[in-house]
Write an enzyme that holds these catalytic residues in place. Structure first.
Site, PDB file in Angstrom:
ATOM      1  CG  ASP A 178      -2.163   0.892   0.970  1.00 25.04           C
ATOM      2  OD1 ASP A 178      -3.196   0.687   1.617  1.00 25.04           O
ATOM      3  OD2 ASP A 178      -2.075   1.792   0.089  1.00 25.04           O
TER       4      ASP A 178
HETATM    5  C1  GLC Z   1      -4.236   4.377  -0.184  1.00 28.98           C
HETATM    6  C2  GLC Z   1      -5.173   3.260   0.199  1.00 28.98           C
HETATM    7  C3  GLC Z   1      -5.288   2.176  -0.832  1.00 28.98           C
HETATM    8  C4  GLC Z   1      -5.098   2.780  -2.213  1.00 28.98           C
HETATM    9  C5  GLC Z   1      -3.664   3.255  -2.297  1.00 28.98           C
HETATM   10  C6  GLC Z   1      -3.352   3.931  -3.642  1.00 28.98           C
HETATM   11  O1  GLC Z   1      -3.540   4.830   0.928  1.00 28.98           O
HETATM   12  O2  GLC Z   1      -4.932   2.624   1.441  1.00 28.98           O
HETATM   13  O3  GLC Z   1      -6.570   1.568  -0.664  1.00 28.98           O
HETATM   14  O4  GLC Z   1      -5.359   1.808  -3.200  1.00 28.98           O
HETATM   15  O5  GLC Z   1      -3.332   4.140  -1.246  1.00 28.98           O
HETATM   16  O6  GLC Z   1      -4.094   5.102  -3.759  1.00 28.98           O
END
Ligand code: GLC
Length: 729
Positions: A263
């Site tokens: 993430d």
């Molecule tokens: C965010 C979220 C995740 C998302 C990623 C990219 O912090 O936790 O769900 O897909 O970053 O935006």
């Protein structure tokens, strides 16, 4: 490209090139602009990071993507195309209801259709992979991201995750309009202590394996191409560095063979988690957990080659990660067609087209839950003088936190739709969404207290001279979603006051609630005649709402998540346990499980929802009173539409394992069927129970069923006491 050609390409790539594939940044580092969907830490680039990048998140627009791809591939030593990814969560430009609302439809096919629409629009704008579906199981409505899960129930989460992956990916990723999906957040992110965002999740192995994993399994069973590590620690081990979780459980046990992406900045955040000394160790721990792509840090880019030199990770590990990434690009056909489906012409044709709007409108109507409807005040009798009031009566912000909306003008307000349909209603704003003292991120509406008081007075006057009032209320759209956990999940105080004052002068109040989570309605329910929970319904939400309020559509949705009686009752779920001293709602004071100041049951139960007609159900009968592990038992009921109009009903089947080697939930959803009956029509509904449905992690953690007595409950929500018994022999 053939697999053998991929292997050949891998063999020709330098170590730096391979490491480049394992890095993902926003397009800002490539000289373009992209949405920041996470905190932008300190980035000190040496200029090489972007030349060999493997993928980009949040770049979109056909022309922009094609230009980026051209420039990038020209300078790449092996012309390996970039992979463009983005959070297409509940629709792309045509916004669908939030996933939690979609779960209330009890129609996974609806979510599949929404995913198909989203992938067509996203693909036209150059997106090849979406960071969706999210299948984190959630029972705590204080956690902001409850809006992103379909349900508190593992069966619904499994079915919706599976359906959405099928919707995004289709049967061939190279086909136009199909994009890769990504199951997230692996794993257990939805159970943080106290509902606190990003917090540690203490989940026993039995509960984790039996309940929390099920939703992710739905996506993996559908062949999801990617998985994303979660921000949280699972039992004090951060997921992104959790080898057991990623290699043993995700890859071995669940059979996931795709790309694992971190993430946003989760690799670098292992230092904050205090399990990595520095970014080098963070990179080492993540690669050892088989995390293929480092999203939005430079840990991989700046440390992996040195870690290989030092022997802390091996070139084989790098090759394994790189090959999975190349294979994903190959599955998407990027080597032959680096633009995938990016097309300026298709953008114009597909984005927010009528067909997509109609599908979004249908989905929205199927997700709104009728929670109360005394005197059948809904559908509205518009011959009566009717006032539409409240901060959402004329508000475009009826879409969820994870919605890319270029132009809010694509979203009509309730007032505009009423005008278009020549519905004669009067309007009064009543209040702002949050009131003057609130400082929620990006909430800009400001009024002085004097202005607010004046607004309220005008509204009360109008309520006094109206025969009925519809109050459109709700939380602010960014009070749910990421980094939006709350300790108090009631409606904003200014709106509670509005409801109080209006209900004092008008006995015919309908409440329409916009929210990204279950809000506490305990004190509001008795004050109004009807409550329709609209969630955040998206682009066509106002149209769908008017379809329901006017009776063109009958509500058919059922709660996919329990509603708590108060914030401090969270987490709450229908899947409860008997305990040694079962709760006894009737006893005044006793030694029973629960609270002395609040019933232990939710205010509104999982599976609950009203329609504009009435239904009756017969006593459930079973095809037998014993079952061996090789057969199934069929539960049969007769459902009758005893009301005056056609309606849909969700017949739900719950099972209780009456005695087992570990305590078992008093009931668990095992099957359901949504049926449509015309007025007066009856239908026989059959739902089957298989031995497989009875399996659980027994005392010694083996996953199997145990012989003995079972109860089968069949009804219209999780509190049904319509049951019959059988024995597994
Ligand atoms: C965010 C979220 C995740 C998302 C990623 C990219 O912090 O936790 O769900 O897909 O970053 O935006």
């Amino acid at each position: 490209m053939k697999h053998s050609e991929l292997i050949k390409l891998l063999g020709e790539m330098s170590l730096e090139e391979k490491i480049g594939q394992m890095c993902q940044l926003v397009p800002d580092f490539l000289g373009k602009t992209g949405e920041l969907t996470g905190p932008l830490g300190h980035f000190v680039l040496n200029g090489n990071e972007t030349k060999l990048l493997g993928s980009v998140l949040n770049a979109n627009g056909a022309e922009n993507v094609m230009k980026l791809q051209d420039e990038f591939m020209k300078n790449h030593p092996h012309n390996i195309p970039l992979l463009f990814m983005m959070d297409v969560i509940n629709g792309y430009e045509t916004i669908f209801p939030i996933p939690l609302a979609q779960g209330c439809s009890f129609e996974p096919e609806l979510a599949k259709e929404g995913a198909q629409v989203a992938s067509k629009e996203a693909a036209a704008e150059g997106i090849a992979v979406t960071f969706s579906p999210m299948a984190d199981m959630v029972t705590d409505a204080r956690w902001g991201r409850v809006m992103e899960t379909p349900s508190e129930d593992k069966l619904l989460n499994y079915l919706f995750a599976k359906a959405m992956v099928e919707g995004y990916q289709g049967d061939d990723l190279t086909k136009k309009g199909n994009i890769g999906a990504c199951i997230k957040h692996f794993a257990g992110y939805g159970a943080p202590e106290g509902g606190k965002e990003y917090y540690n999740c203490e989940i026993s192995e039995r509960t984790f394996m039996e309940d929390y994993l099920t939703g992710y399994k739905g996506a993996i069973d559908a062949g999801v191409t990617m998985a994303m590590t979660s921000f949280n620690s699972l039992n004090r081990i951060p997921s992104t560095a959790n080898e057991w979780l990623m290699k043993k459980v995700l890859r071995e046990q669940l059979g996931f063979d795709g790309v694992l992406i971190s993430d946003w900045a989760a690799v670098g955040e292992l230092v904050n988690h205090t399990i990595a000394q520095d970014e080098a160790q963070a990179a080492e721990l993540s690669v050892n957990a088989s995390v293929d792509i480092d999203m939005m840090t430079l840990c991989y880019s700046h440390n992996l080659s040195k870690l290989v030199e030092e022997g802390r990770i091996t070139i084989e590990q790098i090759d394994e990660c790189t090959l999975r990434i190349l294979e994903l690009k190959n599955k998407l056909g990027l080597f032959e067609n680096p633009y995938k489906d990016a097309s300026v012409e298709d953008e114009k044709k597909l984005i927010l087209c009528d067909e997509h709007r109609q599908k979004a409108r249908k989905a929205a109507a199927k997700t709104m839950v009728l929670l109360k409807n005394d005197d059948k005040i809904l559908p509205l009798d518009l011959n009566k003088s009717t006032a539409f009031m409240g901060p959402y009566a004329d508000n475009r912000q009826i879409y969820g936190a994870w919605s890319w909306v270029d132009n809010e003008n694509a979203i009509k307000t309730v007032r505009e739709i009423a005008g278009e349909r020549n519905i004669k209603v009067s309007f009064a704003k009543g209040s702002t969404v949050l009131g003057a003292k609130n400082r929620v991120k990006s909430y800009t509406e400001q009024m002085t207290e004097q202005e607010e008081n004046k607004l309220l007075e005008e509204t009360i006057e109008l309520a006094k001279c109206s025969e009925q009032v519809v109050l459109f209320v709700g939380e602010y759209r960014l009070q749910s979603g990421e980094a939006s956990s709350r300790t108090d999940i009631e409606l904003p105080k200014i709106q509670q006051k509005l409801i109080d004052e209006v209900s004092k002068v008008n006995d015919n109040v309908v409440l329409v609630v916009f929210a990204g989570r279950p809000l506490v309605l305990t004190d509001l329910l008795p004050k109004v005649k009807s409550v329709l929970y609209a969630w955040f319904p998206g682009t066509e939400g106002a149209n769908a709402l008017m379809d329901i309020l006017t009776g063109e559509q009958s509500p058919s949705a059922k709660l996919s998540i329990s509603f708590p009686r108060c914030s401090s009752q969270c987490p709450v779920s229908y899947r409860s346990f008997s305990t040694g001293r079962p709760s006894d709602a009737n006893a005044e004071f006793n030694y029973a499980s629960g609270y002395i100041d609040c019933p232990i049951t939710p205010l509104l139960p999982f599976g609950y929802g009203l329609t504009y007609t009435d239904f009756e159900i017969s006593k459930v009968t079973l095809s037998g009173n014993t079952m061996t592990e090789n057969d199934t038992i069929t539960a049969t009921v007769t459902v009758t539409n005893t009301g005056g109009r056609e309606g849909e009903q969700v017949v739900q089947l719950y099972v209780q394992d009456v005695k087992a080697s570990v305590i078992r939930p008093t009931r668990e959803l095992k099957a359901f069927k949504k049926i449509k009956l015309s007025a007066g029509e009856s239908a026989q509904v059959e739902l089957s129970v298989s031995e497989e449905m009875l399996r659980f992690y027994t005392r010694d953690m083996s996953f199997k069923s145990e012989k003995g007595l079972f109860r089968v409950y069949v009804g219209f929500d999780s509190t049904t006491d319509n049951f019959a018994e059988f024995s597994l022999v």
